[in-house]
Motif scaffolding. Sequence first.
Motif, PDB file in Angstrom:
ATOM      1  N   VAL A  57      11.405  -0.256  -6.681  1.00  0.00           N
ATOM      2  CA  VAL A  57      12.553  -0.655  -7.916  1.00  0.00           C
ATOM      3  C   VAL A  57      12.301  -2.170  -8.309  1.00  0.00           C
ATOM      4  N   LEU A  58      12.147  -2.932  -7.154  1.00  0.00           N
ATOM      5  CA  LEU A  58      12.188  -4.555  -7.337  1.00  0.00           C
ATOM      6  C   LEU A  58      11.227  -4.891  -8.185  1.00  0.00           C
ATOM      7  N   GLY A  59       9.731  -4.454  -8.001  1.00  0.00           N
ATOM      8  CA  GLY A  59       8.621  -4.885  -8.630  1.00  0.00           C
ATOM      9  C   GLY A  59       8.605  -4.188  -9.898  1.00  0.00           C
ATOM     10  N   GLY A  60       8.903  -2.901 -10.101  1.00  0.00           N
ATOM     11  CA  GLY A  60       8.848  -2.083 -11.344  1.00  0.00           C
ATOM     12  C   GLY A  60       8.112  -0.680 -11.161  1.00  0.00           C
ATOM     13  N   MET A  61       8.791   0.297 -11.055  1.00  0.00           N
ATOM     14  CA  MET A  61       8.222   1.652 -10.739  1.00  0.00           C
ATOM     15  C   MET A  61       7.117   2.121 -11.468  1.00  0.00           C
ATOM     16  N   ARG A  62       7.344   1.795 -12.778  1.00  0.00           N
ATOM     17  CA  ARG A  62       6.138   2.423 -13.544  1.00  0.00           C
ATOM     18  C   ARG A  62       5.146   1.523 -13.867  1.00  0.00           C
ATOM     19  N   SER A  63       4.940   0.499 -13.239  1.00  0.00           N
ATOM     20  CA  SER A  63       3.766  -0.624 -13.333  1.00  0.00           C
ATOM     21  C   SER A  63       2.883  -0.485 -12.214  1.00  0.00           C
ATOM     22  N   PHE A  64       1.533  -0.444 -12.580  1.00  0.00           N
ATOM     23  CA  PHE A  64       0.630  -0.656 -11.411  1.00  0.00           C
ATOM     24  C   PHE A  64       0.876  -1.671 -10.550  1.00  0.00           C
ATOM     25  N   TRP A  65       1.179  -2.836 -10.653  1.00  0.00           N
ATOM     26  CA  TRP A  65       1.025  -3.924  -9.857  1.00  0.00           C
ATOM     27  C   TRP A  65       2.551  -4.134  -9.290  1.00  0.00           C
ATOM     28  N   GLY A  66       3.520  -3.381  -9.765  1.00  0.00           N
ATOM     29  CA  GLY A  66       4.930  -3.362  -9.699  1.00  0.00           C
ATOM     30  C   GLY A  66       5.331  -3.343  -8.198  1.00  0.00           C
ATOM     31  N   PRO A  67       4.622  -2.375  -7.339  1.00  0.00           N
ATOM     32  CA  PRO A  67       5.005  -2.423  -5.875  1.00  0.00           C
ATOM     33  C   PRO A  67       4.290  -3.427  -4.978  1.00  0.00           C
ATOM     34  N   PHE A  68       3.320  -3.955  -5.481  1.00  0.00           N
ATOM     35  CA  PHE A  68       2.673  -5.375  -4.825  1.00  0.00           C
ATOM     36  C   PHE A  68       3.711  -6.401  -5.069  1.00  0.00           C
ATOM     37  N   SER A  86      11.462  10.269  -3.199  1.00  0.00           N
ATOM     38  CA  SER A  86      11.462  10.634  -1.998  1.00  0.00           C
ATOM     39  C   SER A  86      12.099   9.828  -1.145  1.00  0.00           C
ATOM     40  N   PHE A  87      12.923   9.926  -0.199  1.00  0.00           N
ATOM     41  CA  PHE A  87      13.585   9.120   0.862  1.00  0.00           C
ATOM     42  C   PHE A  87      13.108   9.602   2.222  1.00  0.00           C
ATOM     43  N   GLY A  88      11.831  10.036   2.292  1.00  0.00           N
ATOM     44  CA  GLY A  88      11.327  10.482   3.718  1.00  0.00           C
ATOM     45  C   GLY A  88       9.988  10.103   3.897  1.00  0.00           C
ATOM     46  N   HIS A  89       9.111   9.184   3.016  1.00  0.00           N
ATOM     47  CA  HIS A  89       8.028   8.673   3.078  1.00  0.00           C
ATOM     48  C   HIS A  89       7.747   7.748   4.378  1.00  0.00           C
ATOM     49  N   ALA A  90       8.628   7.583   4.997  1.00  0.00           N
ATOM     50  CA  ALA A  90       8.494   6.553   6.141  1.00  0.00           C
ATOM     51  C   ALA A  90       8.075   7.457   7.232  1.00  0.00           C
ATOM     52  N   ALA A  91       8.300   8.935   7.131  1.00  0.00           N
ATOM     53  CA  ALA A  91       7.905   9.794   8.223  1.00  0.00           C
ATOM     54  C   ALA A  91       6.375   9.996   8.199  1.00  0.00           C
ATOM     55  N   PHE A 111      11.087   1.100   1.255  1.00  0.00           N
ATOM     56  CA  PHE A 111       9.943   1.499   0.201  1.00  0.00           C
ATOM     57  C   PHE A 111      10.396   1.614  -1.011  1.00  0.00           C
ATOM     58  N   VAL A 112      11.521   2.479  -1.243  1.00  0.00           N
ATOM     59  CA  VAL A 112      12.058   2.779  -2.535  1.00  0.00           C
ATOM     60  C   VAL A 112      12.655   1.452  -3.345  1.00  0.00           C
ATOM     61  N   VAL A 113      13.074   0.608  -2.396  1.00  0.00           N
ATOM     62  CA  VAL A 113      13.497  -0.745  -2.949  1.00  0.00           C
ATOM     63  C   VAL A 113      12.392  -1.711  -3.298  1.00  0.00           C
ATOM     64  N   ILE A 114      11.384  -1.486  -2.556  1.00  0.00           N
ATOM     65  CA  ILE A 114      10.188  -2.227  -2.917  1.00  0.00           C
ATOM     66  C   ILE A 114       9.630  -1.916  -4.236  1.00  0.00           C
ATOM     67  N   MET A 142       0.760  -1.138   0.032  1.00  0.00           N
ATOM     68  CA  MET A 142      -0.123   0.067  -0.023  1.00  0.00           C
ATOM     69  C   MET A 142       0.915   1.216   0.034  1.00  0.00           C
ATOM     70  N   VAL A 143       1.724   1.314   0.923  1.00  0.00           N
ATOM     71  CA  VAL A 143       2.741   2.425   0.920  1.00  0.00           C
ATOM     72  C   VAL A 143       3.638   2.648  -0.203  1.00  0.00           C
ATOM     73  N   ALA A 144       3.884   1.527  -0.825  1.00  0.00           N
ATOM     74  CA  ALA A 144       4.550   1.490  -1.802  1.00  0.00           C
ATOM     75  C   ALA A 144       4.128   1.927  -3.170  1.00  0.00           C
ATOM     76  N   THR A 145       2.721   1.586  -3.181  1.00  0.00           N
ATOM     77  CA  THR A 145       1.664   2.077  -4.159  1.00  0.00           C
ATOM     78  C   THR A 145       1.992   3.731  -4.302  1.00  0.00           C
ATOM     79  N   GLY A 146       1.410   4.112  -3.108  1.00  0.00           N
ATOM     80  CA  GLY A 146       1.422   5.430  -2.964  1.00  0.00           C
ATOM     81  C   GLY A 146       2.752   6.263  -3.084  1.00  0.00           C
ATOM     82  N   LEU A 147       3.991   5.569  -2.867  1.00  0.00           N
ATOM     83  CA  LEU A 147       5.198   6.150  -3.293  1.00  0.00           C
ATOM     84  C   LEU A 147       5.355   6.177  -4.774  1.00  0.00           C
ATOM     85  N   ASN A 148       4.809   5.151  -5.446  1.00  0.00           N
ATOM     86  CA  ASN A 148       5.188   4.847  -6.966  1.00  0.00           C
ATOM     87  C   ASN A 148       4.234   6.000  -7.747  1.00  0.00           C
ATOM     88  N   LEU A 149       3.125   6.347  -7.002  1.00  0.00           N
ATOM     89  CA  LEU A 149       2.468   7.328  -7.717  1.00  0.00           C
ATOM     90  C   LEU A 149       3.548   8.822  -7.849  1.00  0.00           C
TER      91      LEU A 149
END
Length: 329
Positions: A269-280, A73-78, A264-267, A57-64
Amino acid sequence: MNTATDTTAVSMPARRTIGGREIAAVLIWLGLLLAPLWLPALGGYMNLASRVLIYAMVATGLNLLLGYTGGLSFGHAAYFGLGAYGTGLFLIHVSNSLPLAILAGTLLGGLAGILVGPMVMRRKGIYFSMITIAFGQMFYFIAVRWNSLTGGEDGLTGFSRVPLHFGSTTVDLGATNFYYLVLGLFALVMLIVWQILRSPMGHTFVATRENPMRLRFLGVAVDRQIWAAFAISTFIAALAGSLNALLTSFASPDNLGWQLSGSFVVICVLGGMRSFWGPFLGAIIYVAAQDYLSSATQNWMTFIGLIFVLAVLFFPDGLLGFLKGRTRS
């Protein structure tokens, strides 16, 4: 006769065929709904599944912001951590209402994102990343130093999941029921993000990433688009943080730290930054690897870093991007 037939054929609407993406989406949601049936057979457990959805969920928001708008952003954990503290403090000091506690945590983190947004939206590149870290660390040190409210370095305890009440019906939020609560909110977030990406706003986000100068020539306020993407992503991060606090019955300053932001950034990148299901997909890989490796070795972060390096070297578009490329070929 032939003319009439041709006219009829032209006037008939074309049938829309169901593609591979729709089938894959149906299978994903079906698998998530039936997770309590098949996950234990694979050695998993429901709290692990809830954590996957929360991180997705949080990675999907970051991916947006990262994948579609181009802001690293390296501050989304805040905002994730503020959501956790907001929910915990609400349950301790205000009310035992779980929906209101989730709402309180989401609003605390999201409103903080709205306030921080104007101060980061005009920064570009590395300066954007650095200022997000700076604000994230500011919230981190507030949580560490404000002992009387947050518990300081020991974290915030003294709250737990409370049952949900629907009139005369009470639903106890054990591991399985809480998973379905998280799944419902995850589905809501995915629906909202999907609608945003299909809307003119979503197309403007992508255009901001690709050619901000041209957008400015067209009269579009690019900085406000970055602010909007940043604010939406922080609300989603805060909601995820609120659910994470309920999952663990604990809120820690580590929930606000830049290390978790990096995860969260690693997540993404691992899945695919410009993909809808990538963060999942990235969240599945990261959380499963973290759970297994942390039980096998104390140096589990080394192996997580190795996985990330290999993914960047061999799958620059993420694992989902790689799979899509193989499918097209």
